[in-house]
Design a protein around this motif. Structure first.
Motif, mmCIF file in Angstrom:
data_model
loop_
_atom_site.group_PDB
_atom_site.id
_atom_site.type_symbol
_atom_site.label_atom_id
_atom_site.label_comp_id
_atom_site.label_asym_id
_atom_site.label_seq_id
_atom_site.Cartn_x
_atom_site.Cartn_y
_atom_site.Cartn_z
ATOM 1 N N SER A 160 0.845 -1.191 0.000
ATOM 2 C CA SER A 160 0.000 0.000 0.000
ATOM 3 C C SER A 160 0.879 1.239 0.000
ATOM 4 O O SER A 160 1.993 1.220 0.534
ATOM 5 C CB SER A 160 -0.917 0.003 1.224
ATOM 6 N N ILE A 161 0.397 2.306 -0.600
ATOM 7 C CA ILE A 161 1.127 3.569 -0.666
ATOM 8 C C ILE A 161 0.284 4.660 -0.006
ATOM 9 O O ILE A 161 -0.811 4.961 -0.479
ATOM 10 C CB ILE A 161 1.456 3.961 -2.119
ATOM 11 N N VAL A 162 0.791 5.198 1.086
ATOM 12 C CA VAL A 162 0.190 6.373 1.711
ATOM 13 C C VAL A 162 0.936 7.582 1.152
ATOM 14 O O VAL A 162 2.134 7.719 1.379
ATOM 15 C CB VAL A 162 0.315 6.321 3.244
ATOM 16 N N TYR A 163 0.247 8.412 0.402
ATOM 17 C CA TYR A 163 0.942 9.490 -0.300
ATOM 18 C C TYR A 163 0.470 10.861 0.186
ATOM 19 O O TYR A 163 -0.554 10.991 0.855
ATOM 20 C CB TYR A 163 0.762 9.358 -1.814
ATOM 21 N N GLU A 164 1.278 11.872 -0.155
ATOM 22 C CA GLU A 164 1.035 13.246 0.282
ATOM 23 C C GLU A 164 0.786 13.309 1.786
ATOM 24 O O GLU A 164 -0.123 14.001 2.264
ATOM 25 C CB GLU A 164 -0.110 13.880 -0.494
ATOM 26 N N ALA A 165 1.601 12.554 2.544
ATOM 27 C CA ALA A 165 1.569 12.572 4.009
ATOM 28 C C ALA A 165 0.196 12.236 4.572
ATOM 29 O O ALA A 165 -0.181 12.725 5.639
ATOM 30 C CB ALA A 165 2.054 13.912 4.529
ATOM 31 N N GLY A 166 -0.567 11.405 3.840
ATOM 32 C CA GLY A 166 -1.821 10.904 4.380
ATOM 33 C C GLY A 166 -3.081 11.432 3.737
ATOM 34 O O GLY A 166 -4.177 11.146 4.214
ATOM 35 N N THR A 167 -2.959 12.175 2.640
ATOM 36 C CA THR A 167 -4.173 12.673 1.996
ATOM 37 C C THR A 167 -4.854 11.588 1.163
ATOM 38 O O THR A 167 -6.040 11.686 0.865
ATOM 39 C CB THR A 167 -3.884 13.886 1.086
ATOM 40 N N GLY A 168 -4.096 10.555 0.795
ATOM 41 C CA GLY A 168 -4.673 9.469 0.014
ATOM 42 C C GLY A 168 -3.932 8.165 0.263
ATOM 43 O O GLY A 168 -2.788 8.160 0.731
ATOM 44 N N VAL A 169 -4.611 7.055 -0.037
ATOM 45 C CA VAL A 169 -4.038 5.723 0.126
ATOM 46 C C VAL A 169 -4.323 4.918 -1.131
ATOM 47 O O VAL A 169 -5.466 4.858 -1.598
ATOM 48 C CB VAL A 169 -4.643 4.997 1.353
ATOM 49 N N PHE A 170 -3.273 4.299 -1.666
ATOM 50 C CA PHE A 170 -3.388 3.512 -2.894
ATOM 51 C C PHE A 170 -2.915 2.096 -2.600
ATOM 52 O O PHE A 170 -1.755 1.883 -2.240
ATOM 53 C CB PHE A 170 -2.539 4.144 -3.995
ATOM 54 N N THR A 171 -3.834 1.133 -2.717
ATOM 55 C CA THR A 171 -3.532 -0.269 -2.432
ATOM 56 C C THR A 171 -4.002 -1.123 -3.599
ATOM 57 O O THR A 171 -5.146 -1.566 -3.628
ATOM 58 C CB THR A 171 -4.220 -0.736 -1.132
ATOM 59 N N PRO A 172 -3.145 -1.341 -4.601
ATOM 60 C CA PRO A 172 -3.560 -2.073 -5.795
ATOM 61 C C PRO A 172 -4.112 -3.454 -5.467
ATOM 62 O O PRO A 172 -3.642 -4.133 -4.549
ATOM 63 C CB PRO A 172 -2.260 -2.178 -6.610
ATOM 64 N N GLY A 173 -5.125 -3.835 -6.215
ATOM 65 C CA GLY A 173 -5.678 -5.179 -6.082
ATOM 66 C C GLY A 173 -6.775 -5.315 -5.061
ATOM 67 O O GLY A 173 -7.128 -6.429 -4.663
ATOM 68 N N HIS A 174 -7.371 -4.196 -4.622
ATOM 69 C CA HIS A 174 -8.396 -4.267 -3.589
ATOM 70 C C HIS A 174 -9.718 -3.628 -4.033
ATOM 71 O O HIS A 174 -10.446 -3.062 -3.213
ATOM 72 C CB HIS A 174 -7.893 -3.634 -2.301
ATOM 73 N N GLY A 175 -10.021 -3.737 -5.298
ATOM 74 C CA GLY A 175 -11.330 -3.323 -5.801
ATOM 75 C C GLY A 175 -11.679 -1.891 -5.475
ATOM 76 O O GLY A 175 -10.895 -0.972 -5.727
ATOM 77 N N SER A 176 -12.843 -1.690 -4.866
ATOM 78 C CA SER A 176 -13.336 -0.343 -4.595
ATOM 79 C C SER A 176 -12.500 0.403 -3.565
ATOM 80 O O SER A 176 -12.591 1.631 -3.455
ATOM 81 C CB SER A 176 -14.790 -0.407 -4.113
ATOM 82 N N THR A 177 -11.699 -0.309 -2.788
ATOM 83 C CA THR A 177 -10.845 0.346 -1.789
ATOM 84 C C THR A 177 -9.406 0.499 -2.270
ATOM 85 O O THR A 177 -8.520 0.826 -1.470
ATOM 86 C CB THR A 177 -10.858 -0.441 -0.458
ATOM 87 N N THR A 178 -9.174 0.260 -3.571
ATOM 88 C CA THR A 178 -7.816 0.414 -4.107
ATOM 89 C C THR A 178 -7.293 1.825 -3.896
ATOM 90 O O THR A 178 -6.163 2.020 -3.472
ATOM 91 C CB THR A 178 -7.788 0.047 -5.596
#
Length: 415
Positions: A160-178
């Motif tokens: 998982s990638i927490v980017y911009e110090a927490g403004t967004g989270v990107f977790t490939p392979g998790h459907g609607s919560t990607t």
């Protein structure tokens, strides 16, 4: 004491240094199309297994001890033993800052070293999820993460990638919560302030500043970066000037957004007073620029204070000046990432160097949810926290040493 004695015997009776050199050679040998080179690699691999077999036959937990000797130094192993004695559990997720933590411009030419990348792969194969936690934009961090770790690993569902110090989270392979856009849940007034500052920050900047900085391509945070080498004297000058400008611009935007009849002429001073009181580094920059506040923080109207309390101004010496939301931070992003990854009872390794990383470290300590490590050149507040907890400090560019320690911690927990 039994484990201590066994590990002491391991390093006394076996040539662990040679074993580690063989393991590193086998692990990090580059792909080449050469029969001679491949034969050399095979000889090293055979020698490695022979030495591991000798350890396996000498200890009841021979497999684990062979891996320990091949992966870590004596000091790293006994540090891992101390950690396991204190906490009694393995690390079940890695939470890792990138710049000046995994990679360092000072030693590694701003590339993540190959041994660090390989160890991250080893953790992944052992079933330990990885959370990359950074202030960078998603596109930047996703690009070098895929380049370093490989597309298959990044899209495995365990990264998982927490980017911009927490403004967004990107977790490939998790459907609607990607992809979770955490900033969309903020109060409309806060989003209005950010929209106002973003629309004015470059167009209204003084000519010399506008020509010397650029906006980082964030989705939400507003980050001024220098058009000079980070850490250089020109970068220091423009970031200091940019910080004063951002603080003033934020004050005016907040005064305009708050319900009430507030004089925007006073907004600069209110903002300077509030953020100087909140952060000594900001206070020092304002004072050096002859922009110290002419009022006290107690003079700032309560409705203005209430909105300032939700907005962060961050200063990174000769690197960046930034406005972010205090409701969007790395700890919240990390917890959102761990939820998606299915880490229900986290005990994480947090590695970082800045104030935003410190917040994750403090969350882990307060929640009994992990341990913290930092490079020697981290900010003083980070180092103070790390030294007061488990003293997990490592040399610039040598994140691998800390990963090796935690790798052994997990092996010890399996026994």
């Amino acid at each position: 004491m039994e484990r201590y004695d066994l590990l002491y015997r391991l390093y006394e009776e076996f040539e662990a240094d040679t074993l580690r050199e063989l393991q590193d050679f086998v692990d990090l040998f580059p792909p080449v199309d050469s029969r001679i080179a491949l034969d050399y690699w095979q000889d090293a691999s055979d020698e490695l297994e022979s030495r591991k077999d000798a350890i396996r036959s000498s200890f009841a937990a021979g497999d684990a001890f062979a891996e320990i000797a091949a992966r870590s130094t004596r000091d790293q192993t006994f540090t891992a033993l101390d950690l396991h004695s204190k906490y009694g559990r393995a690390v079940n997720a890695l939470v890792l800052d990138v710049d000046e933590t995994l990679r360092s411009a000072g030693r590694t030419d701003n590339e993540i070293p190959r041994d660090t990348l390989h160890l991250l792969t080893e953790f992944h194969e052992a079933g330990v999820p990885i959370v990359i936690c950074t202030g960078q934009t998603l596109e930047n961090v996703k690009g070098f993460t895929i380049q370093g770790l490989g597309n298959e690993l990044v899209h495995s569902g365990d990264v998982s990638i927490v980017y911009e110090a927490g403004t967004g989270v990107f977790t490939p392979g998790h459907g609607s919560t990607t992809k979770q856009l955490l900033y969309e849940d903020l109060d409309p007034t806060v989003r209005e302030v950010f929209s106002e500052v973003r629309s004015r920050v470059l167009p209204q900047a003084p000519d010399d500043l506008r020509e010397s900085v650029h906006l980082q391509g964030n989705e939400f945070n507003i980050t001024l970066k220098p058009n000079f080498d980070i850490g250089s004297d020109p970068a220091e000058a423009v970031i200091d000037e940019g910080l004063v400008y951002l603080v003033d611009l934020l004050g005016r935007a907040v005064a305009a957004a708050v319900d009430g009849d507030f004089e925007t002429e006073s907004a600069d001073d209110w903002s300077r007073a509030y953020y100087a009181d909140a952060d000594p580094e900001v206070a020092d920059v304002l004072a050096a620029a002859d922009a110290a506040p002419e009022c006290e923080v107690d003079d700032v109207p309560d409705p203005i204070i209430d909105l300032f309390d939700r907005i962060d101004v961050a200063y990174y010496h000769a690197d960046a000046a930034e406005i972010g939301s205090l409701e969007l931070n790395k700890p919240n992003g990390v917890q959102a990432a761990l939820d998606v990854l299915g880490v229900d009872d986290p005990f994480v390794l947090v590695m970082g160097d800045s104030k935003s990383d410190l917040r994750v470290m403090e969350w882990a300590a307060e929640a009994d949810a992990g341990i913290a490590a930092a490079p020697k050149h981290a900010s003083q507040d980070v180092l103070t926290h790390v030294l007061e907890t488990d003293e997990l400090v490592y040399d610039r560019g040598d994140a691998a040493s800390m990963l090796r320690t935690v790798y052994v911690l997990n092996l010890l927990d399996e026994r």
